[in-house]
Design a protein around this motif. Sequence first.
Motif, PDB file in Angstrom:
ATOM      1  N   UNK A 265       0.860  -1.438   0.051  1.00  0.00           N
ATOM      2  CA  UNK A 265      -0.023  -0.075   0.021  1.00  0.00           C
ATOM      3  C   UNK A 265       0.853   1.155  -0.344  1.00  0.00           C
ATOM      4  N   UNK A 266       1.847   1.352   0.720  1.00  0.00           N
ATOM      5  CA  UNK A 266       2.865   2.446   0.829  1.00  0.00           C
ATOM      6  C   UNK A 266       3.339   2.604  -0.359  1.00  0.00           C
ATOM      7  N   UNK A 267       3.819   1.700  -0.924  1.00  0.00           N
ATOM      8  CA  UNK A 267       4.869   1.508  -2.372  1.00  0.00           C
ATOM      9  C   UNK A 267       3.929   2.254  -3.612  1.00  0.00           C
ATOM     10  N   UNK A 268       2.493   1.608  -3.411  1.00  0.00           N
ATOM     11  CA  UNK A 268       1.460   2.332  -4.598  1.00  0.00           C
ATOM     12  C   UNK A 268       1.281   3.773  -4.201  1.00  0.00           C
ATOM     13  N   UNK A 269       1.238   4.290  -2.899  1.00  0.00           N
ATOM     14  CA  UNK A 269       1.244   5.582  -2.894  1.00  0.00           C
ATOM     15  C   UNK A 269       2.576   6.627  -3.177  1.00  0.00           C
ATOM     16  N   UNK A 270       3.753   5.799  -3.011  1.00  0.00           N
ATOM     17  CA  UNK A 270       5.097   6.303  -3.382  1.00  0.00           C
ATOM     18  C   UNK A 270       4.934   6.511  -4.918  1.00  0.00           C
ATOM     19  N   UNK A 271       4.482   5.439  -5.688  1.00  0.00           N
ATOM     20  CA  UNK A 271       4.607   5.129  -7.260  1.00  0.00           C
ATOM     21  C   UNK A 271       3.822   6.523  -7.862  1.00  0.00           C
ATOM     22  N   UNK A 272       2.601   6.614  -7.130  1.00  0.00           N
ATOM     23  CA  UNK A 272       1.824   7.668  -7.574  1.00  0.00           C
ATOM     24  C   UNK A 272       2.430   9.159  -7.329  1.00  0.00           C
ATOM     25  N   UNK A 273       3.092   9.300  -6.206  1.00  0.00           N
ATOM     26  CA  UNK A 273       3.744  10.472  -5.959  1.00  0.00           C
ATOM     27  C   UNK A 273       5.098  10.587  -6.980  1.00  0.00           C
ATOM     28  N   UNK A 274       5.675   9.757  -7.481  1.00  0.00           N
ATOM     29  CA  UNK A 274       6.607   9.716  -8.452  1.00  0.00           C
ATOM     30  C   UNK A 274       6.320  10.211  -9.835  1.00  0.00           C
ATOM     31  N   UNK A 275       5.070   9.654 -10.147  1.00  0.00           N
ATOM     32  CA  UNK A 275       4.686   9.880 -11.292  1.00  0.00           C
ATOM     33  C   UNK A 275       5.401   9.129 -12.451  1.00  0.00           C
ATOM     34  N   UNK A 276       5.617   9.985 -13.504  1.00  0.00           N
ATOM     35  CA  UNK A 276       6.448   9.412 -14.684  1.00  0.00           C
ATOM     36  C   UNK A 276       7.900   9.128 -14.350  1.00  0.00           C
ATOM     37  N   UNK A 277       8.344   9.508 -13.486  1.00  0.00           N
ATOM     38  CA  UNK A 277       9.926   9.175 -13.075  1.00  0.00           C
ATOM     39  C   UNK A 277       9.867   7.706 -12.544  1.00  0.00           C
ATOM     40  N   UNK A 278       8.914   7.034 -12.212  1.00  0.00           N
ATOM     41  CA  UNK A 278       8.732   5.927 -11.777  1.00  0.00           C
ATOM     42  C   UNK A 278       8.630   4.760 -12.663  1.00  0.00           C
ATOM     43  N   UNK A 279       9.663   3.727 -13.065  1.00  0.00           N
ATOM     44  CA  UNK A 279       9.740   2.731 -14.088  1.00  0.00           C
ATOM     45  C   UNK A 279       9.302   1.391 -13.361  1.00  0.00           C
ATOM     46  N   UNK A 280       7.806   1.088 -13.616  1.00  0.00           N
ATOM     47  CA  UNK A 280       7.190  -0.069 -12.744  1.00  0.00           C
ATOM     48  C   UNK A 280       7.960  -1.252 -13.268  1.00  0.00           C
ATOM     49  N   UNK A 281       8.736  -1.991 -12.395  1.00  0.00           N
ATOM     50  CA  UNK A 281       9.446  -3.272 -12.911  1.00  0.00           C
ATOM     51  C   UNK A 281       8.601  -4.230 -12.227  1.00  0.00           C
ATOM     52  N   UNK A 282       7.310  -3.769 -11.459  1.00  0.00           N
ATOM     53  CA  UNK A 282       6.837  -4.693 -10.367  1.00  0.00           C
ATOM     54  C   UNK A 282       7.579  -5.378  -9.366  1.00  0.00           C
ATOM     55  N   UNK A 283       8.365  -4.758  -8.740  1.00  0.00           N
ATOM     56  CA  UNK A 283       9.430  -4.978  -7.667  1.00  0.00           C
ATOM     57  C   UNK A 283       8.895  -4.885  -6.520  1.00  0.00           C
ATOM     58  N   UNK A 284       9.080  -5.934  -5.579  1.00  0.00           N
ATOM     59  CA  UNK A 284       8.548  -5.726  -4.291  1.00  0.00           C
ATOM     60  C   UNK A 284       9.342  -4.660  -3.419  1.00  0.00           C
ATOM     61  N   UNK A 285      10.540  -4.807  -3.891  1.00  0.00           N
ATOM     62  CA  UNK A 285      11.588  -3.772  -3.185  1.00  0.00           C
ATOM     63  C   UNK A 285      12.150  -2.891  -4.088  1.00  0.00           C
ATOM     64  N   UNK A 286      11.813  -1.617  -4.495  1.00  0.00           N
ATOM     65  CA  UNK A 286      12.451  -0.673  -5.611  1.00  0.00           C
ATOM     66  C   UNK A 286      12.725   0.517  -4.780  1.00  0.00           C
ATOM     67  N   UNK A 288      13.331   4.589  -5.652  1.00  0.00           N
ATOM     68  CA  UNK A 288      12.186   5.749  -5.720  1.00  0.00           C
ATOM     69  C   UNK A 288      11.851   5.805  -7.221  1.00  0.00           C
ATOM     70  N   UNK A 289      12.822   5.350  -8.064  1.00  0.00           N
ATOM     71  CA  UNK A 289      12.299   5.389  -9.548  1.00  0.00           C
ATOM     72  C   UNK A 289      12.047   4.248 -10.027  1.00  0.00           C
ATOM     73  N   UNK A 290      11.693   3.332  -9.157  1.00  0.00           N
ATOM     74  CA  UNK A 290      11.276   1.992  -9.516  1.00  0.00           C
ATOM     75  C   UNK A 290      12.246   0.902  -9.776  1.00  0.00           C
ATOM     76  N   UNK A 291      13.810   1.322 -10.032  1.00  0.00           N
ATOM     77  CA  UNK A 291      14.753   0.404 -10.197  1.00  0.00           C
ATOM     78  C   UNK A 291      15.132  -0.557  -9.016  1.00  0.00           C
ATOM     79  N   UNK A 292      15.937  -1.557  -9.431  1.00  0.00           N
ATOM     80  CA  UNK A 292      16.087  -2.360  -8.082  1.00  0.00           C
ATOM     81  C   UNK A 292      16.950  -1.617  -7.411  1.00  0.00           C
ATOM     82  N   UNK A 293      16.949  -1.961  -5.975  1.00  0.00           N
ATOM     83  CA  UNK A 293      17.804  -1.377  -4.761  1.00  0.00           C
ATOM     84  C   UNK A 293      19.333  -1.618  -5.395  1.00  0.00           C
ATOM     85  N   UNK A 294      20.014  -0.681  -4.823  1.00  0.00           N
ATOM     86  CA  UNK A 294      21.563  -0.976  -4.681  1.00  0.00           C
ATOM     87  C   UNK A 294      22.087  -1.645  -3.529  1.00  0.00           C
ATOM     88  N   UNK A 295      22.509  -2.759  -3.594  1.00  0.00           N
ATOM     89  CA  UNK A 295      22.947  -3.434  -2.379  1.00  0.00           C
ATOM     90  C   UNK A 295      23.882  -2.619  -1.457  1.00  0.00           C
TER      91      UNK A 295
END
Length: 380
Positions: A265-286, A288-295
């Motif tokens: 739920x929180x991620x969905x809100x963050x995705x809406x807030x980011x708008x077009x900057x968010x690349x939706x890769x369907x990741x559970x943990x992403x 701010x731009x939707x890309x994979x986390x940097x380890x």
Amino acid sequence: MRKRGQVIERSKDAFLVRIYLGEDETGKRCYYNKTITGTKKDAQKHLTSVLGDLDRGTFIEPSKETLNSYLDRWLENSAAPRVRARTLRDYRSLLERYVRPVLGQRILASITPLDVQSVYTGMLESGLSPRTIRYTHAVLSSALKQAVRWQLLPKNAAEYVDLPRQKRTEMHAMSKEEAAQFLKAAKDDQWYTLFLLAVTTGMRPGEYLALQWKDVDLADGSLRVARSLTRHKDKWSFDEPKTPKSRRKIKLAPSVAQALRVHKSRQAADRLKAGIRYQNLDLVFAAENGQPLDLHNLINRHFRPVLEAAGLPKSIRLYDLRHTCATLLLSAGEHPKIVSEMLGHASIQLTLDTYSHVLPDMQQGAVDKMEDMLFGRDRK
């Protein structure tokens, strides 16, 4: 009748062994030539050995190509079809760094066990770990072993070397109390759900960083491990899991499933807030731009601060959350076969070898149960 083989003196301690091999398809005469440093007796012994191999049909004429040329062919024709892209990159990198600069220009057939040993000695003297040397050896030995199969070499020079003793990385599995401290300290962190999932499922970092929502069934309370995240410099990719058994289904504790619902739920809100900057890769943990986390960032900006807040040793690694999961389950009496399947180990033997420190307590529990079954009633 043509003499089949001969020893020709070149100098006081150098002799040429020449053996007639017949004619090629154009009618050109072919010879085996080998200069032997030593006595004439040494040269005669080599001549007899080669003639014997010819008679038995086991003679292999040594390849005249360089090691560099051969390694290029081996990587393309042998390694690439059977290993993952990440593994192939590792092979190329190890050979480029440590083997090619020293032996790359040498003729493949001229490389001796001493040459290979010198490579490993140089690596050790430069401060490289035994683990790196052993990995390099595994790659080089595999390449030379294939050269023997392809009948380019009579033997694998890497089979006759000594390897440094490997020091195992010390495992820091948390106790039940420490794991509770850690999760309590992580409650306020952005990636609390990630840490909770790691502790309770034993997933590898690459697995939960590649986890997608399509792999999570919150209604069933389970997830599927279907891929792993791999990074190489500034690039990333989704690769096959580490082993075939790494593809697995894991049941989730109810509290973990609930935490994932809140996180989604929180991620969905963050995705809406980011708008077009968010690349939706369907990741559970992403990110701010939707890309994979940097380890690296995850460890330094989140994991280590949580450890500090929990008052736990800095020596604990992110990967130790996996060890913590396995140790807690085994200590609680869970069957090693179940733990092995949950972790995605290639075999139950790997699980038993890795967590052998837990087994004495398990054995004591088994002894106590046997005592109760056979003699408990009499004691009462």
